[in-house]
Design an enzyme around this catalytic site. Structure first.
Site, short mmCIF file in Angstrom:
data_model
loop_
_atom_site.label_atom_id
_atom_site.label_comp_id
_atom_site.label_asym_id
_atom_site.label_seq_id
_atom_site.Cartn_x
_atom_site.Cartn_y
_atom_site.Cartn_z
N PHE A 129 -18.04 15.36 -12.43
CA PHE A 129 -18.52 13.99 -12.25
C PHE A 129 -18.93 13.83 -10.80
CE2 PHE A 129 -18.42 9.52 -11.28
CZ PHE A 129 -19.01 8.95 -12.40
N ASP A 216 -17.84 18.53 -3.57
CA ASP A 216 -17.69 17.09 -3.82
C ASP A 216 -16.21 16.75 -3.71
OD1 ASP A 216 -17.26 14.59 -4.92
OD2 ASP A 216 -18.61 14.88 -6.62
N LYS A 245 -14.45 7.10 -1.36
CA LYS A 245 -13.22 6.52 -1.89
C LYS A 245 -12.18 6.19 -0.82
CE LYS A 245 -13.61 8.07 -6.70
NZ LYS A 245 -13.63 6.76 -7.34
#
Length: 394
Positions: A129, A216, A245
């Site tokens: 993702f 990532d 995040k």
């Protein structure tokens, strides 16, 4: 319930949260919940941490935004700190993880264009993702969330996660690969932790093929894995790494860091952002990094993660429905042999917020500021919920 004025892409939401403090949040009825999802790995310092709050209040009274037409001292300070802590050379700031990954994809495309490739290709993983923009959606290994958005951009080759041999095979079939994009731990894919030497083998393969290794770390960075960046467990350096995040602890910020040849690919005018790296977001990022270091929270995440994994494995040892319990630091997943979305609501009745991802994986992403007692409470509550859930379904 979602109001008509909002697009309905988040479906039905039954909980309204109005306040947070430390590791807890409160709903509009005054009920308190222990937060074991942290806004999906965002609030690593818990809610309304004093250091972040003070930094935001001070900056809000000073200067919120000027754009990247001008030098921004907080942006420069955060860049220097990230570069020093990561081993990378430079950084581009964005507003989100998807945008940070878009920057990484653009770096790879730029390299491929410089090499004269008509369609530079990036190797990506099943179960990955990377975001919901068109390019990151295409890189994401989830056909369900891609449906309805064709045509998707070309230039991606997909292989199974944790399978270096599959990528080596691609190398013999394609001469237009320029990069590998991979999560050190797959988050949305179910907290899938690869073999300990997976990243090392990828680093070696990319070196031999002259590809960029792009990691990532939107979910795994900022101390959550027990290191500031998860790749630091492997003693390697990527060519590109993205984070977001937890870097802002709730303030939107993303970062794409690069090293070596990748660090020289963007030139004046080749990429940009209106809000990326603005004074407010960068002050938040500085406060987060200073707090992670000053309160030894990275080391604590490693310790708490080991404790929680051990507790879950001991308490769920006799539960046949549990396929695997896995994790790295405070990235923890409990995979069941059946769908288990109902556990989210059941946890709320016990004043605990959790998440289910990939359909059958209970995902725990608690704050790094957990006390030992709170860590044990999460383990005990989740274990009991899973045992009761699987017993009733039998």
């Amino acid at each position: 319930m979602a109001i008509p004025a909002l697009m309905q892409n988040y479906g039905t939401r039954t909980l309204t949260l109005v306040r947070g403090e430390g590791n807890y949040v409160w709903d509009d009825a005054g009920r308190r919940y222990l937060d074991a999802i942290s806004g999906i790995a965002v609030c690593g310092l818990g809610h309304c941490h004093p250091a972040v709050t003070e930094a935001l209040q001070d900056q809000a009274q000073t200067l919120l935004h000027v754009s990247n037409l001008y030098n921004i001292p907080a942006q420069e300070q955060l860049a220097e700190k990230l570069v020093a802590l990561s081993g990378m050379d430079n950084v581009f700031f964005s507003n989100s993880g998807a945008e940070a990954n878009e920057a990484a994809i653009k770096l790879a495309r730029r390299l491929g264009n410089e090499r004269g490739l008509a369609v530079p290709r990036i190797v990506v993983m099943e179960g990955a993702f990377h975001g919901r923009t068109l390019a990151t959606l295409t890189a994401t290994g989830n056909e369900k969330i891609q449906q309805g958005f064709a045509p998707l951009p070309e230039g991606f080759l997909r292989v199974p996660y944790n399978d270096v041999a599959a990528i080596e095979k691609l190398a013999t079939q394609h001469n237009d690969i320029v990069a590998v994009l991979v999560e050190p731990v797959q988050g949305e894919g179910g907290i899938r932790v690869p073999a300990p030497d997976y990243l090392n083998k990828l680093r070696d393969l990319c070196d031999r093929q002259d590809w960029l290794l792009m990691l990532d770390e939107i979910q795994s960075a900022n101390g959550r894995s027990g290191k500031l960046f998860a790749y630091q467990h492997n003693g390697i350096l990527p060519d590109v790494v993205t984070t977001a995040k937890g870097l802002g602890n709730g303030v939107p910020i993303g970062a794409c860091l690069a090293r070596g040849k990748a660090a020289q690919l963007f030139t004046a005018g080749s990429h940009g952002s209106t809000f990326g790296g603005n004074p407010l977001a960068c002050r938040a990022g500085l406060a987060v990094l200073d707090t992670l270091e000053g309160e030894w929270l990275i080391e604590r995440a490693a310790k708490l993660g080991e404790q929680l994994l051990q507790q879950l494995r001991e308490q769920l040892a006799g539960c046949a429905a549990v396929r695997e319990i896995r994790g790295l630091g405070l990235l923890i997943g409990i995979e069941l042999d059946r769908p288990c979305a109902e556990l989210v609501e059941q946890a709320r009745t016990r004043d605990l917020l959790i998440n289910v991802t990939a359909g059958n994986v209970v995902r725990l992403l608690p704050p790094l500021t957990l006390s030992d007692a709170e860590c044990r409470q999460i383990g005990a509550t989740v274990s009991t919920l899973i045992e009761n859930f699987t017993r009733q379904a039998a």
